[in-house]
Design a protein around this motif. Structure first.
Motif, PDB file in Angstrom:
ATOM      1  N   ILE A 106       0.850  -1.190   0.000  1.00 55.46           N
ATOM      2  CA  ILE A 106       0.000   0.000   0.000  1.00 55.46           C
ATOM      3  C   ILE A 106       0.890   1.246   0.000  1.00 55.46           C
ATOM      4  CG2 ILE A 106      -1.820   1.250   1.206  1.00 55.46           C
ATOM      5  CD1 ILE A 106      -2.682  -1.469   0.122  1.00 55.46           C
ATOM      6  N   PRO A 107       0.594   2.236  -0.855  1.00 55.43           N
ATOM      7  CA  PRO A 107       1.434   3.439  -0.904  1.00 55.43           C
ATOM      8  C   PRO A 107       1.333   4.299   0.346  1.00 55.43           C
ATOM      9  CG  PRO A 107      -0.509   3.693  -2.294  1.00 55.43           C
ATOM     10  CD  PRO A 107      -0.481   2.265  -1.857  1.00 55.43           C
ATOM     11  N   VAL A 108       2.435   4.997   0.647  1.00 53.84           N
ATOM     12  CA  VAL A 108       2.466   5.955   1.754  1.00 53.84           C
ATOM     13  C   VAL A 108       2.072   7.322   1.201  1.00 53.84           C
ATOM     14  CG1 VAL A 108       3.929   7.148   3.425  1.00 53.84           C
ATOM     15  CG2 VAL A 108       4.245   4.702   3.010  1.00 53.84           C
ATOM     16  N   ARG A 109       1.148   7.993   1.891  1.00 55.16           N
ATOM     17  CA  ARG A 109       0.696   9.321   1.452  1.00 55.16           C
ATOM     18  C   ARG A 109       1.133  10.360   2.485  1.00 55.16           C
ATOM     19  NH1 ARG A 109      -5.300   9.110   0.180  1.00 55.16           N
ATOM     20  NH2 ARG A 109      -5.449   8.734   2.437  1.00 55.16           N
ATOM     21  N   ILE A 110       1.986  11.283   2.065  1.00 51.90           N
ATOM     22  CA  ILE A 110       2.479  12.335   2.959  1.00 51.90           C
ATOM     23  C   ILE A 110       1.418  13.414   3.106  1.00 51.90           C
ATOM     24  CG2 ILE A 110       4.301  14.017   3.378  1.00 51.90           C
ATOM     25  CD1 ILE A 110       5.227  11.113   3.404  1.00 51.90           C
ATOM     26  N   VAL A 111       1.084  13.755   4.356  1.00 48.31           N
ATOM     27  CA  VAL A 111       0.107  14.815   4.619  1.00 48.31           C
ATOM     28  C   VAL A 111       0.703  15.821   5.598  1.00 48.31           C
ATOM     29  CG1 VAL A 111      -1.872  13.316   4.188  1.00 48.31           C
ATOM     30  CG2 VAL A 111      -0.965  13.491   6.494  1.00 48.31           C
ATOM     31  N   GLY A 112       0.210  17.056   5.530  1.00 49.60           N
ATOM     32  CA  GLY A 112       0.682  18.104   6.422  1.00 49.60           C
ATOM     33  C   GLY A 112       1.912  18.826   5.885  1.00 49.60           C
ATOM     34  N   GLU A 113       2.221  19.952   6.499  1.00 44.86           N
ATOM     35  CA  GLU A 113       3.406  20.738   6.131  1.00 44.86           C
ATOM     36  C   GLU A 113       4.327  20.810   7.347  1.00 44.86           C
ATOM     37  OE1 GLU A 113       4.663  25.054   4.164  1.00 44.86           O
ATOM     38  OE2 GLU A 113       2.574  24.620   4.676  1.00 44.86           O
ATOM     39  N   SER A 114       5.505  20.261   7.214  1.00 45.29           N
ATOM     40  CA  SER A 114       6.444  20.154   8.318  1.00 45.29           C
ATOM     41  C   SER A 114       6.958  21.522   8.772  1.00 45.29           C
ATOM     42  CB  SER A 114       7.618  19.275   7.894  1.00 45.29           C
ATOM     43  OG  SER A 114       8.729  19.464   8.736  1.00 45.29           O
ATOM     44  N   VAL A 115       7.064  21.700  10.101  1.00 43.25           N
ATOM     45  CA  VAL A 115       7.648  22.931  10.630  1.00 43.25           C
ATOM     46  C   VAL A 115       9.119  23.012  10.241  1.00 43.25           C
ATOM     47  CG1 VAL A 115       6.042  23.135  12.552  1.00 43.25           C
ATOM     48  CG2 VAL A 115       8.096  21.763  12.842  1.00 43.25           C
ATOM     49  N   GLY A 116       9.760  21.843  10.083  1.00 44.19           N
ATOM     50  CA  GLY A 116      11.157  21.825   9.657  1.00 44.19           C
ATOM     51  C   GLY A 116      11.324  22.295   8.224  1.00 44.19           C
ATOM     52  N   VAL A 117      10.372  21.956   7.363  1.00 46.40           N
ATOM     53  CA  VAL A 117      10.417  22.420   5.975  1.00 46.40           C
ATOM     54  C   VAL A 117      10.234  23.932   5.930  1.00 46.40           C
ATOM     55  CG1 VAL A 117       9.231  22.347   3.749  1.00 46.40           C
ATOM     56  CG2 VAL A 117       9.669  20.226   4.990  1.00 46.40           C
ATOM     57  N   LYS A 118       9.328  24.442   6.766  1.00 43.44           N
ATOM     58  CA  LYS A 118       9.122  25.897   6.829  1.00 43.44           C
ATOM     59  C   LYS A 118      10.393  26.613   7.263  1.00 43.44           C
ATOM     60  CE  LYS A 118       4.178  25.588   7.958  1.00 43.44           C
ATOM     61  NZ  LYS A 118       3.135  25.873   8.984  1.00 43.44           N
ATOM     62  N   GLN A 181      15.424  16.864   6.784  1.00 47.12           N
ATOM     63  CA  GLN A 181      16.846  17.109   6.961  1.00 47.12           C
ATOM     64  C   GLN A 181      17.241  18.479   6.411  1.00 47.12           C
ATOM     65  OE1 GLN A 181      18.462  15.135   8.736  1.00 47.12           O
ATOM     66  NE2 GLN A 181      17.572  13.087   8.559  1.00 47.12           N
ATOM     67  N   GLN A 182      18.433  18.917   6.815  1.00 44.47           N
ATOM     68  CA  GLN A 182      18.999  20.131   6.235  1.00 44.47           C
ATOM     69  C   GLN A 182      19.264  19.882   4.747  1.00 44.47           C
ATOM     70  OE1 GLN A 182      19.471  23.147   7.103  1.00 44.47           O
ATOM     71  NE2 GLN A 182      20.114  23.384   9.227  1.00 44.47           N
ATOM     72  N   PRO A 183      19.069  20.896   3.893  1.00 46.48           N
ATOM     73  CA  PRO A 183      19.430  20.710   2.479  1.00 46.48           C
ATOM     74  C   PRO A 183      20.900  20.354   2.353  1.00 46.48           C
ATOM     75  CG  PRO A 183      18.150  22.716   2.784  1.00 46.48           C
ATOM     76  CD  PRO A 183      18.496  22.221   4.151  1.00 46.48           C
ATOM     77  N   GLN A 184      21.262  19.500   1.412  1.00 43.28           N
ATOM     78  CA  GLN A 184      22.636  19.054   1.259  1.00 43.28           C
ATOM     79  C   GLN A 184      23.583  20.209   1.038  1.00 43.28           C
ATOM     80  OE1 GLN A 184      23.624  16.032   1.816  1.00 43.28           O
ATOM     81  NE2 GLN A 184      25.768  16.552   1.449  1.00 43.28           N
ATOM     82  N   MET A 185      23.121  21.223   0.300  1.00 45.69           N
ATOM     83  CA  MET A 185      23.977  22.383   0.034  1.00 45.69           C
ATOM     84  C   MET A 185      24.327  23.101   1.337  1.00 45.69           C
ATOM     85  SD  MET A 185      23.296  25.578  -2.554  1.00 45.69           S
ATOM     86  CE  MET A 185      23.167  24.439  -3.935  1.00 45.69           C
ATOM     87  N   ALA A 186      23.334  23.224   2.237  1.00 48.41           N
ATOM     88  CA  ALA A 186      23.572  23.889   3.513  1.00 48.41           C
ATOM     89  C   ALA A 186      24.545  23.076   4.364  1.00 48.41           C
ATOM     90  CB  ALA A 186      22.255  24.074   4.254  1.00 48.41           C
ATOM     91  N   VAL A 187      24.402  21.748   4.338  1.00 48.54           N
ATOM     92  CA  VAL A 187      25.307  20.886   5.097  1.00 48.54           C
ATOM     93  C   VAL A 187      26.731  21.032   4.581  1.00 48.54           C
ATOM     94  CG1 VAL A 187      25.896  18.500   5.642  1.00 48.54           C
ATOM     95  CG2 VAL A 187      23.501  19.227   5.659  1.00 48.54           C
ATOM     96  N   GLU A 188      26.896  21.030   3.252  1.00 46.42           N
ATOM     97  CA  GLU A 188      28.232  21.174   2.662  1.00 46.42           C
ATOM     98  C   GLU A 188      28.833  22.527   3.008  1.00 46.42           C
ATOM     99  OE1 GLU A 188      27.589  20.475  -1.446  1.00 46.42           O
ATOM    100  OE2 GLU A 188      27.419  18.291  -1.253  1.00 46.42           O
ATOM    101  N   LEU A 189      27.987  23.578   2.998  1.00 47.86           N
ATOM    102  CA  LEU A 189      28.470  24.916   3.322  1.00 47.86           C
ATOM    103  C   LEU A 189      28.941  24.977   4.774  1.00 47.86           C
ATOM    104  CD1 LEU A 189      28.882  27.810   2.396  1.00 47.86           C
ATOM    105  CD2 LEU A 189      26.526  28.321   3.080  1.00 47.86           C
TER     106      LEU A 189
END
Length: 229
Positions: A106-118, A181-189
């Motif tokens: 059964i597929p996983v359905r992502i719901v909501g907007e993460s505070v971390g994404v914001k 997670q942190q964007p990869q670019m931010a982690v590299e920086l």
């Protein structure tokens, strides 16, 4: 789960030649099997099959398949498609019983907007499907994964998900489903900035060491001059 009806016709003959003629006529060759019944070669209208498979349930849709006036409760399995032209090539229909549990993905359905994404984070999908057991009438269209409360560095495991009524999740409860997670670019920086800071600190320590050695050398020279005097 809502049920849909699909009419099939018995198919005489097998092989690529017969299959090509059926597809040219707008039909899809298939086979009906399950529960000790003999496999039955058949064909269905391509447009009707398209509508059946494009409900919210996808290929886990419950179908009343009518063959020669007899209804069979089935779930489509192994749907083969020509991804270049978008047409169906072949489909298997698995006969099921309403009182017999099924083991499905059964597929996983992502719901909501993460505070971390914001806050600038990104969502990482680790599991796109879950293994689920349920009766045919209780097969869920999807399993919801609510990421609203996830901050950067947090994740949802299988054990955090709620199975719909009548369904049991069989996937390992410790497996990660989704993370923020942190964007990869931010982690590299950050890593580059840390490396640069460490380099500057090392250079500063080396310079201080050289200045100390120079001062000690000058002090030794002055002592030698006084001794000679």
């Amino acid at each position: 789960m809502a049920e849909v009806k699909l009419v099939a016709e018995p198919r005489e003959g097998t092989g690529k030649g017969v299959a090509r003629k059926l597809r040219a006529a707008g039909r899809v060759p298939g086979v009906l099997y399950g529960h000790g019944m003999d496999s039955t070669a058949l064909s269905v209208d391509a447009k009707d099959l398209f509508h059946v498979l494009h409900t919210g349930a996808g290929t886990n849709v419950l179908v009343d398949l009518v063959v020669d006036g007899t209804e069979h409760l089935i779930i489509p399995r192994d749907v083969q498609r020509d991804h270049i032209h978008g047409r169906f090539i072949h489909v298997d229909f698995l006969a099921v019983r309403r009182d017999e549990k099924l083991h499905l993905s059964i597929p996983v359905r992502i719901v909501g907007e993460s505070v971390g994404v914001k806050a600038g984070g990104v969502v990482e999908h680790h599991l796109w499907e879950l293994e689920v057991e349920s009766l045919p009438g209780d097969v869920p269209e999807a399993i919801d994964a609510d990421i609203t409360s996830l901050e950067i560095g947090m994740s949802l495991r299988v054990s955090d998900l709620v199975a719909p009524k009548g369904a049991t999740i069989l996937t390992n409860p410790e497996e990660s489903v989704v993370a923020v997670q942190q964007p990869q670019m931010a982690v590299e920086l950050e890593e580059e900035e840390l490396a640069a800071a460490e380099g500057e600190a090392a250079e500063g320590e080396a310079a201080e060491g050289e200045e100390g050695e120079a001062a000690e050398g000058e002090g030794a020279e002055g002592s030698d001059e006084r001794s000679e005097g």
